[in-house]
Structures are given as structure tokens and as C-alpha cells.
Design a protein around this motif. Structure first.
Motif, PDB file in Angstrom:
ATOM      1  N   ARG A 277      33.447 111.544  95.334  1.00 62.32           N
ATOM      2  CA  ARG A 277      33.436 110.124  94.980  1.00 62.32           C
ATOM      3  C   ARG A 277      34.739 109.720  94.279  1.00 62.32           C
ATOM      4  O   ARG A 277      35.293 108.649  94.533  1.00 62.32           O
ATOM      5  N   GLU A 278      35.234 110.598  93.393  1.00 60.82           N
ATOM      6  CA  GLU A 278      36.490 110.309  92.690  1.00 60.82           C
ATOM      7  C   GLU A 278      37.667 110.253  93.667  1.00 60.82           C
ATOM      8  O   GLU A 278      38.566 109.418  93.529  1.00 60.82           O
ATOM      9  N   ASN A 310      27.301  99.630  97.317  1.00 61.01           N
ATOM     10  CA  ASN A 310      26.964  98.688  96.253  1.00 61.01           C
ATOM     11  C   ASN A 310      28.245  98.193  95.611  1.00 61.01           C
ATOM     12  O   ASN A 310      28.924  98.932  94.889  1.00 61.01           O
ATOM     13  N   LEU A 311      28.597  96.928  95.861  1.00 60.22           N
ATOM     14  CA  LEU A 311      29.871  96.405  95.384  1.00 60.22           C
ATOM     15  C   LEU A 311      29.914  96.354  93.853  1.00 60.22           C
ATOM     16  O   LEU A 311      30.958  96.617  93.248  1.00 60.22           O
ATOM     17  N   GLY A 312      28.787  96.040  93.219  1.00 59.81           N
ATOM     18  CA  GLY A 312      28.751  96.020  91.763  1.00 59.81           C
ATOM     19  C   GLY A 312      28.990  97.393  91.172  1.00 59.81           C
ATOM     20  O   GLY A 312      29.706  97.546  90.167  1.00 59.81           O
ATOM     21  N   ARG A 313      28.372  98.413  91.786  1.00 59.36           N
ATOM     22  CA  ARG A 313      28.575  99.789  91.320  1.00 59.36           C
ATOM     23  C   ARG A 313      30.024 100.214  91.521  1.00 59.36           C
ATOM     24  O   ARG A 313      30.627 100.856  90.658  1.00 59.36           O
ATOM     25  N   PHE A 314      30.619  99.833  92.662  1.00 63.97           N
ATOM     26  CA  PHE A 314      32.019 100.153  92.916  1.00 63.97           C
ATOM     27  C   PHE A 314      32.911  99.517  91.859  1.00 63.97           C
ATOM     28  O   PHE A 314      33.811 100.160  91.312  1.00 63.97           O
ATOM     29  N   ALA A 315      32.659  98.246  91.558  1.00 63.77           N
ATOM     30  CA  ALA A 315      33.483  97.549  90.565  1.00 63.77           C
ATOM     31  C   ALA A 315      33.377  98.206  89.202  1.00 63.77           C
ATOM     32  O   ALA A 315      34.381  98.340  88.479  1.00 63.77           O
ATOM     33  N   ALA A 316      32.154  98.654  88.831  1.00 67.37           N
ATOM     34  CA  ALA A 316      31.970  99.313  87.532  1.00 67.37           C
ATOM     35  C   ALA A 316      32.714 100.644  87.481  1.00 67.37           C
ATOM     36  O   ALA A 316      33.385 100.963  86.481  1.00 67.37           O
ATOM     37  N   TYR A 318      35.283 101.478  89.284  1.00 67.55           N
ATOM     38  CA  TYR A 318      36.724 101.201  89.352  1.00 67.55           C
ATOM     39  C   TYR A 318      37.253 100.772  87.984  1.00 67.55           C
ATOM     40  O   TYR A 318      38.296 101.257  87.523  1.00 67.55           O
ATOM     41  N   ARG A 319      36.528  99.879  87.328  1.00 68.36           N
ATOM     42  CA  ARG A 319      36.969  99.411  86.012  1.00 68.36           C
ATOM     43  C   ARG A 319      36.971 100.570  85.003  1.00 68.36           C
ATOM     44  O   ARG A 319      37.882 100.673  84.165  1.00 68.36           O
ATOM     45  N   GLU A 320      35.975 101.433  85.095  1.00 65.76           N
ATOM     46  CA  GLU A 320      35.906 102.575  84.186  1.00 65.76           C
ATOM     47  C   GLU A 320      37.110 103.493  84.354  1.00 65.76           C
ATOM     48  O   GLU A 320      37.647 104.019  83.376  1.00 65.76           O
ATOM     49  N   ARG A 321      37.557 103.661  85.599  1.00 70.37           N
ATOM     50  CA  ARG A 321      38.674 104.573  85.848  1.00 70.37           C
ATOM     51  C   ARG A 321      40.028 103.907  85.654  1.00 70.37           C
ATOM     52  O   ARG A 321      40.951 104.529  85.098  1.00 70.37           O
ATOM     53  N   PRO A 325      39.238  95.200  86.936  1.00 66.96           N
ATOM     54  CA  PRO A 325      38.374  95.071  88.119  1.00 66.96           C
ATOM     55  C   PRO A 325      39.196  95.242  89.394  1.00 66.96           C
ATOM     56  O   PRO A 325      40.406  94.967  89.403  1.00 66.96           O
ATOM     57  N   PRO A 326      38.579  95.675  90.479  1.00 69.58           N
ATOM     58  CA  PRO A 326      39.320  95.881  91.730  1.00 69.58           C
ATOM     59  C   PRO A 326      39.976  94.600  92.249  1.00 69.58           C
ATOM     60  O   PRO A 326      41.024  94.651  92.869  1.00 69.58           O
ATOM     61  N   SER A 327      39.374  93.451  91.970  1.00 71.94           N
ATOM     62  CA  SER A 327      39.948  92.187  92.442  1.00 71.94           C
ATOM     63  C   SER A 327      41.314  91.942  91.807  1.00 71.94           C
ATOM     64  O   SER A 327      42.205  91.360  92.448  1.00 71.94           O
ATOM     65  N   ARG A 328      41.495  92.364  90.561  1.00 67.93           N
ATOM     66  CA  ARG A 328      42.796  92.166  89.923  1.00 67.93           C
ATOM     67  C   ARG A 328      43.861  93.043  90.566  1.00 67.93           C
ATOM     68  O   ARG A 328      45.007  92.611  90.738  1.00 67.93           O
ATOM     69  N   THR A 329      43.500  94.252  90.923  1.00 68.17           N
ATOM     70  CA  THR A 329      44.465  95.117  91.617  1.00 68.17           C
ATOM     71  C   THR A 329      44.871  94.500  92.945  1.00 68.17           C
ATOM     72  O   THR A 329      46.045  94.524  93.327  1.00 68.17           O
TER      73      THR A 329
END
Length: 332
Positions: A277-278, A310-316, A318-321, A325-329
Motif C-alpha cells: 500500500r505504501e 475509497n477516496l476519503g481513505r486515500f486522502a487520509a 495521503y495527508r498522513e504521509r 491533501p492530494p488535491s493540493r499536490t
């Protein structure tokens, strides 16, 4: 539409293959869809009717079946797949010659493994839905569940779920599978998502129904050389866009799945699938950077491509790592 709504109208993406009062036509078509079987009408032949429809995504097939008269079905062993059957209406009596017999009512489930001889006595108007999994998928999940190497010939009893909690968990994954089939779920277009959902369904099957594995003992993980971890890491990094399973990583590492899990925890503080996953998260990050400034590229597209349903899970994650948020990248 939810699972209990499956009926002769063949909802969503299911296709009606049989809607007939002809016994021979029904026998021929359903024999092709399932396995060769004998079909006998025990009541008045004039009352006979049959409906069969199916749909699915790679790895899973969902079907609906109904007989309008008292009927006896005697198939050959399923051989290449397993069925989890749920009575939506009415009742059936399932008979496994010389082994078990069970009456199943509305809302109850049972499992038919690939090797079982069985007969099903249908009450008039009984209707069921089934979830079909390939034998290879089930055998790999059984091996993972018991920590043994290689596929395992997995037999199941005719009984229902082993607990009320297990029944609720199975109902949840079954409903998710039905939503993907009946609606426009992304599992129909994303091989990674389809593989993840299929593997999760098979793994949960092992925890829901009584698995019969005479003479097989779960292996204790031994001390695994760090080389095994490196081999699994290499596969994860070379093929993160493929629907890799724990069994795939263990095969590359040349150890059992359970031993590989223990080795990853000891050496890396994570699990093999957590490491995968990483890797995928890192590839998604790179794609977001590459797509910056391109209005045709979306976060959802990239997340789905790398197996994050799950887009919400992906965003969480991504932000944690990455701290943003992915949208800012993507948009800068």
C-alpha cells in the motif's frame, strides 16, 4: 438495488439467461451456467417455471435462481468454483449423500464447495441468490487463513455462519459485492479493485463458515531470513499496478504467508500488504505531481488506478504521509 431485491426482472447489470416453463430448455441452460445436473419436477409439471440471471466482475459472479414448482436438482460437483447460497424466499432442503442434510429458510445461507456431491429439493416459489468464487481463489484464501504453503483443498460444512457476528460480516461483504454487480461500481472497470474485493470476500468466507481441513495444522512461523523480505519488497515495487495478494508476495519470498507477515513485522514494523500500500501511495504521489496543471487529470482517477477504492481513505493516508491533501499536490 440491494441483494434481496434480486428477482425475475434481472436488475442492474445482471442478464436473464432463463425465463421459461420448458424443463428441457432450463436444464440445458443452467447446466451450462453451473455444472451438468439433473432437474426433476416433483409436483404438477404444468406448474413448472424457472428464472435464472447472473452478472459479475472479474473474480466474482452473482446469480439469482427461482423455481415455480416443487423441484429436485442434482448437479455434478461444481469442480472449478464455490457457491455461497442465500435463500431470499421460501425454503430448500440441501442433501449431501452420506454426509449431511439441512433445511434452509428465507434469510439463511449455506456453502457448496467444489468437491461436494449434493442435491437441492426446492419448495414451490423458492428463490435464492448466490455468490460464486473460483476454486483457486478459495484454496489460496484457505492456505492463507491456516498459514500453510500452497493452495489448500478447502471443504465446508453445510451449516450456516459460525456466529452472529460472522453472519453480519458476511452480509456486509455480500451486499457490497451485489452493489458492485447491480450498480455501476468501479470493480467492473478496475482490475485492482475487483481483485481486492474478491480476495476480501474469500478471506471473510474462511472466517464465516466452518472450514473442514482434516489432517492440516496451521504452521508456526519460523525465523525468516531478511532475504525473503527483500524478495517480497522487490515484487511489490516492480508490480504495484497488479492485483498482488499476500500469497503472491509469499510465493516470491519463498516462505509461507504467515511467516512472511511475521518477518515484515519483525524487520519493517509493517505487513506485506501494508508495504505494498505504501508503494502504491508513493506511485500515486508521483502521478499527482506529474499531472499538475492538467485539468483532465483527477485525484479520483489516480487513486482508482493505484487500487484505492475509497477516496476519503486515500486522502487520509495521503495527508498522513505527505502533510497535504492530494488535491493540493495535483493543483499546486
Amino acid at each position: 438495488m440491494t441483494e434481496p431485491g434480486v428477482g425475475p426482472e434481472a436488475p442492474g447489470n445482471m442478464r436473464t439467461l432463463v425465463l421459461s416453463n420448458d424443463l428441457d430448455e432450463t436444464r440445458e441452460i443452467i447446466s451450462s451456467a453451473y455444472s451438468p445436473y439433473q432437474l426433476s419436477v416433483l409436483g404438477d409439471p404444468k406448474d413448472f417455471s424457472a428464472w435464472y440471471a447472473e452478472g459479475g466482475f472479474p473474480g466474482v459472479t452473482v446469480s439469482g435462481l427461482q423455481y415455480g414448482a416443487e423441484t429436485l436438482v442434482a448437479p455434478q460437483p461444481l469442480d472449478s468454483y464455490l457457491l455461497v447460497c442465500k435463500l431470499v424466499r421460501g425454503r430448500v432442503r440441501v442433501i449431501s449423500p452420506g454426509r449431511e442434510e439441512r433445511v434452509v429458510g428465507a434469510g439463511e445461507t449455506y456453502v457448496l464447495d467444489p468437491y461436494r456431491q449434493f442435491q437441492v429439493h426446492w419448495a414451490p416459489g423458492a428463490r435464492m441468490t448466490t455468490v460464486r468464487l473460483a476454486r483457486e481463489t478459495v484454496e489460496a484464501a484457505a492456505a492463507d487463513a491456516l498459514g500453510v504453503e500452497g493452495p489448500l483443498r478447502a471443504r465446508f460444512g453445510l451449516g450456516g455462519p459460525i456466529s452472529a457476528g460472522a453472519a453480519r460480516s458476511w452480509a456486509g461483504i455480500s451486499a457490497a459485492v451485489h452493489r458492485e454487480v447491480l450498480g455501476e461500481g468501479i470493480a467492473r472497470t478496475s482490475p485492482l479493485i475487483a481483485a481486492h474485493l474478491t480476495q476480501t470476500t474469500a478471506a471473510l468466507l474462511m472466517e464465516t463458515y466452518r472450514l473442514v481441513t482434516d489432517g492440516v495444522d496451521a504452521q508456526r512461523p519460523g525465523v525468516v531470513a531478511h532475504g525473503a523480505v527483500r524478495r517480497a519488497m522487490a515484487l511489490a515495487e516492480e508490480r504495484p499496478d497488479q492485483p498482488l495478494t499476500l500469497a503472491d508476495l509469499a510465493l516470491a519470498a519463498r516462505v509461507s504467508p504467515r511467516a512472511l507477515q511475521e518477518a515484515f513485522r519483525r524487520h519493517l514494523g509493517t505487513t506485506p500488504l501494508g508495504y505494498l500500500r505504501e508503494v502504491r501511495l508513493g506511485r500515486a504521489h508521483a502521478d499527482l505531481q506529474t499531472g499538475r496543471g492538467n485539468p483532465a487529470v483527477t485525484v479520483a482517477q489516480i487513486a482508482c488506478h493505484w487500487g484505492f477504492a475509497n477516496l476519503g481513505r486515500f486522502a487520509a493516508l495521503y495527508r498522513e504521509r505527505y502533510g497535504v491533501p492530494p488535491s493540493r499536490t495535483l493543483r499546486g
